[in-house]
Design an enzyme around this catalytic site. Structure first.
Site, PDB file in Angstrom:
ATOM      1  CB  CYS A   1      -0.897   0.014   1.225  1.00 39.78           C
ATOM      2  SG  CYS A   1       0.101  -0.011   2.711  1.00 39.78           S
TER       3      CYS A   1
ATOM      4  CB  CYS B   1       3.769  -0.234   2.958  1.00 38.11           C
ATOM      5  SG  CYS B   1       2.356  -1.159   3.532  1.00 38.11           S
TER       6      CYS B   1
ATOM      7  CG  ASP C   1      19.995  28.460 -28.019  1.00 42.38           C
ATOM      8  OD1 ASP C   1      20.885  29.307 -28.026  1.00 42.38           O
ATOM      9  OD2 ASP C   1      20.031  27.410 -28.673  1.00 42.38           O
TER      10      ASP C   1
ATOM     11  CG  ASP D   1      20.736  23.680 -29.164  1.00 36.92           C
ATOM     12  OD1 ASP D   1      20.928  24.525 -28.288  1.00 36.92           O
ATOM     13  OD2 ASP D   1      21.465  23.546 -30.159  1.00 36.92           O
TER      14      ASP D   1
ATOM     15  CG  ASP E   1      21.627  26.585 -25.020  1.00 39.89           C
ATOM     16  OD1 ASP E   1      22.291  27.624 -25.118  1.00 39.89           O
ATOM     17  OD2 ASP E   1      21.109  26.010 -25.985  1.00 39.89           O
TER      18      ASP E   1
END
Ligand code: ADP
Ligand code: MG
Length: 716
Positions: A17, A20, A422, A609, A613
């Site tokens: 569960c 738990c 960018d 990309d 970056d």
């Protein structure tokens, strides 16, 4: 891999569960472990080892002490097996309890309509039916309640357990006194059965969303055909394949690992990873993704990522963490429900004491009211609200080809007020066209081209790949003396040859005095600070760039262009797209500063990309990476766009917002229903069975709300 960030995986049996799982989670977090992820569905426990001295045996022992079994340490990949198992056990438990409860409930209902069934009113018969139900349910809820108590966390199973036990024990007392007025066996059994129905629905809903992991795991190929140096082909398990190995892939094969095509032109079906349903043509030098299928042609590929760090492995990882990561709103709900449970127990106790003490109700009535209070206020709907919605939301985003790192990312994505882009490789495609290649009359054009080609081989910037592609179409180049090359991201390349000549190939910025370059130069080649050549490149806008910017503007989200490229180029792209703010000629470090400053103003996303970056992506409030191939991109960003269509991002943002709204609605429902229902139950207007039914119904509402999110229409 760095020892400090090693990820440990274990398989733990016996947690069936959410509670738990929560108790193990609490335990590990208290031990100071980071990135703890416990999934009771896949029986998987993962955490990041942040301290070399971590005593693993102690961790296992601790988990065992909580009442669970550690099956394998470093359980690896089969840990994700059998997600269906849980649903089956839950179902079996429910069926047994329902069959035993049905006669009790029917007899009780008939009785209220004045139709007694003699046999079923016998206390011993009732005990025979309700006893096993209590044993099964008691074992189930009791265990979870105990696990919660051990970690000093009162969970909702405590409420159910106390409620069912009170009804059951009261009935036993009645049986002892032979007073049928005290028989509440049917109540005890019905409570348990109804809650089990709720659990089963929950397991089913959860299972439906975890199948995503199973489906992804099945994409893994077990073996690969390696081409040895002598040209022979041997079949090996993928674990034994190393980066750089050559693999043979034929028509119809699943591509075993990420790689680059060495020979041949092929078509691949990448739908399973990128959501792109059209077959894709790939030629020499192109990247292939492990787990996708080669639909026609045959090829030899050079492996670019081992089987544990390939794209598929990263995606599976993302999906797994996505489910465990909670948005702030849920953390608030967790905190509230931690306070809520003890408060409810107090209200229930008061209901009994005050109700009985003031004579408002008989002892039996007061007890039943108290039990009703316990049952009606189970905060499980609160606990379900987020995981179910997040899983459906993540699934819906995946169908768009957008991968997202968890619930908190959904929340952040929904709250974005500004998107920074960018340029090269993001708003424009990574394939640029070399339009001019001007070489100064004093230099030898063949040699210059050779140098450019040699240098660009050391870079994986889109510009480098485009220049190489351009030069490849020309006649063969003479060999060039070896160069030592280094790259400065955002600027370009530098090299020295054996004779000590220094070359610069990169942006036409901060040029040495006296160097004049043609007006539209994008890349300049200098030798010992003297002009040698210049290149102009033209780029195409990426698919969906315009619609994306337009729809962001319509939704009141600011757009900014942040690029290392020249001002004029940046302005022209910005104008074509309708972006009003431009920061040009920014080095990666300056990009980072800008992003930091912009993020401080308002919630800011950065779209890039991914490779150069990376820093800015991870600094922004939300990093969005493009170009499903690169592992660096997957690492740095919280969102990855797998498909080559930017406009999907605006849809993704709307799905994120919708997911967040669904969570809010469900939490609101769960809270307000409690506020109305608790007083009703305390005053005796709800009997415990109705209370249990309403509670189960409240779960169904929450789950249903999440499932509705799958197809839910978005506001324009
Ligand atoms: P953007 O921010 O638009 O993605 P970058 O910051 O990656 O652009 O690069 C900025 C400029 O640096 C490029 O326009 C180019 O002039 C130069 N440059 C970067 N890498 C290279 C390379 N490998 N070869 C030549 N020029 C490069
Ligand atoms: Mg770029």
């Amino acid at each position: 891999m760095n020892k400090q960030t090693e990820i440990i995986e274990m398989r733990v049996d016996g947690m069936d569960c959410n509670n738990c799982a929560m108790s193990i989670q609490r335990f590990l977090e208290r031990k100071g472990l980071e990135d703890v992820l416990v999934n009771f569905q896949t029986r998987e426990v993962r955490f990041r080892q942040n301290d070399e001295a971590l005593d693993l045996a102690g961790v296992s022992a601790g988990i065992t002490r909580l009442g669970f079994t550690v099956v394998t340490e470093n359980g690896g990949d089969d840990a994700t097996a059998h997600p269906h198992q849980h649903e089956k056990t839950t179902w079996r438990r429910l069926v047994i309890c329902a069959l035993l409860t049905a006669p009790l409930l029917i007899a009780h209902l008939l009785m209220t309509f004045g139709v007694p069934i003699g046999l079923l009113h016998n206390g011993w018969v009732q005990l025979a039916l309700a006893g096993p139900v209590y044993a099964i349910g008691g074992l189930y809820f009791g265990r979870s309640a105990l696990a919660g108590l051990r970690t000093r966390m009162l969970n909702m199973d405590v409420l159910i357990f106390v409620g069912a036990t009170a009804a059951f024990v009261y009935s036993l007392v009645g049986l002892y006194r032979q007073n049928p007025d005290y028989y509440f066996f049917e109540t005890a059994a019905t409570i348990i059965t109804l809650v089990l129905i709720g659990n089963w629905l929950e397991a089913r809903a959860v299972e439906r969303t975890t199948t995503a992991i199973g489906a992804l795991s099945e994409l893994r190929e077990e073996t690969a055909r390696r081409v040895t140096a002598s040209g022979a082909v041997v079949t090996l398990p993928v674990e034994q394949i190393k980066v750089g190995d050559h693999l043979r892939v034929n028509t119809g094969d699943k591509i075993p690992l990420d790689g680059k095509i060495l020979t041949g032109t092929v078509t691949v079906n990448e739908a399973m990873l990128t959501g792109e349903s059209l077959p894709q043509q790939r030629g020499e030098g192109d990247a292939l993704l492990g787990g996708t299928i080669l639909t026609s042609g045959q090829t030899t590929i050079a492996v670019t990522a081992g089987y544990k760090d390939g794209t598929l492995a990263k995606i599976i990882d993302l999906v797994k963490t996505a489910q465990a990561d909670k948005p702030g709103i849920q953390r608030l709900a967790d905190r509230v429900s931690a306070v809520f449970v003890p408060v409810v127990i107090v209200i229930a106790a008061l209901t009994f004491v005050v109700g009985w003490g003031t004579g408002y109700a008989t002892a039996t009535q007061a007890l039943m009211n108290a039990i009703a209070v316990l049952l009606i206020s189970c905060p499980c709907a609160m606990g379900l609200a987020t995981p179910t919605a997040v899983m459906v939301g993540v699934g819906r985003l995946a169908r768009l080809g957008v991968l997202i790192r968890g619930g908190s990312t959904i929340e952040r994505f929904a709250g974005i007020e500004r998107m920074v882009f960018d340029k090269t490789g993001t708003l424009t495609t990574g394939t640029l066209e070399v339009t001019d290649f001007i070489v100064t009359p004093e230099a030898d054009p063949v040699k210059v081209r050779g140098i450019v080609r040699e240098m660009e081989q050391y870079s994986s910037h889109p510009i480098a790949e485009s220049i190489l592609a351009f030069l490849k179409t020309e006649s063969p180049h003479p060999a060039i003396a070896p160069l030592r090359v280094s790259e400065t991201p955002g600027l370009g390349l530098e090299a020295t040859d054996a004779a000590g000549n220094r070359y610069y190939l990169g942006a036409a910025r901060n040029l040495p005095p006296g160097v004049e370059v043609p007006e539209n130069t994008d890349v300049v080649l200098l030798k010992n600070n003297r002009y040698l050549a210049s290149l102009s490149l033209s780029s195409e806008l990426r698919k969906g760039a315009r619609p994306l910017v337009q729809s962001l503007l319509n939704e009141g989200i600011e757009t900014i262009l942040l690029t290392g490229d020249r001002r004029a180029k940046a302005d022209s792209v910005a104008e074509k797209l309708g972006i009003s703010r431009v920061f040009a000629e920014q080095l990666p470090a300056q990009k980072l500063e800008r992003i930091a400053a912009l993020s401080a103003e308002k919630p800011t996303a950065m779209v890039g990309d991914g490779i150069n970056d990376a820093a800015a992506l991870s600094r922004a409030d939300l990093g969005i990476a493009l170009g499903g191939g690169s592992a660096a991109a997957l690492d740095a960003a919280q969102v990855v766009l797998l498909r080559d269509d930017l406009s999907l991002l605006s849809e993704a943002r709307r799905v994120a917002a919708l997911t967040l709204r669904t969570i809010r609605e469900s939490l609101f429902w769960a809270f307000s229903y409690n506020i109305v229902a608790i007083p009703l139950a305390a005053l005796g207007f709800l009997n415990p069975m109705w209370a249990a039914l309403f509670m189960a119904f409240s779960d169904v509402v929450v789950i249903g709300n999440a499932i509705r999110l799958r197809e839910r229409k978005m506001m324009a």
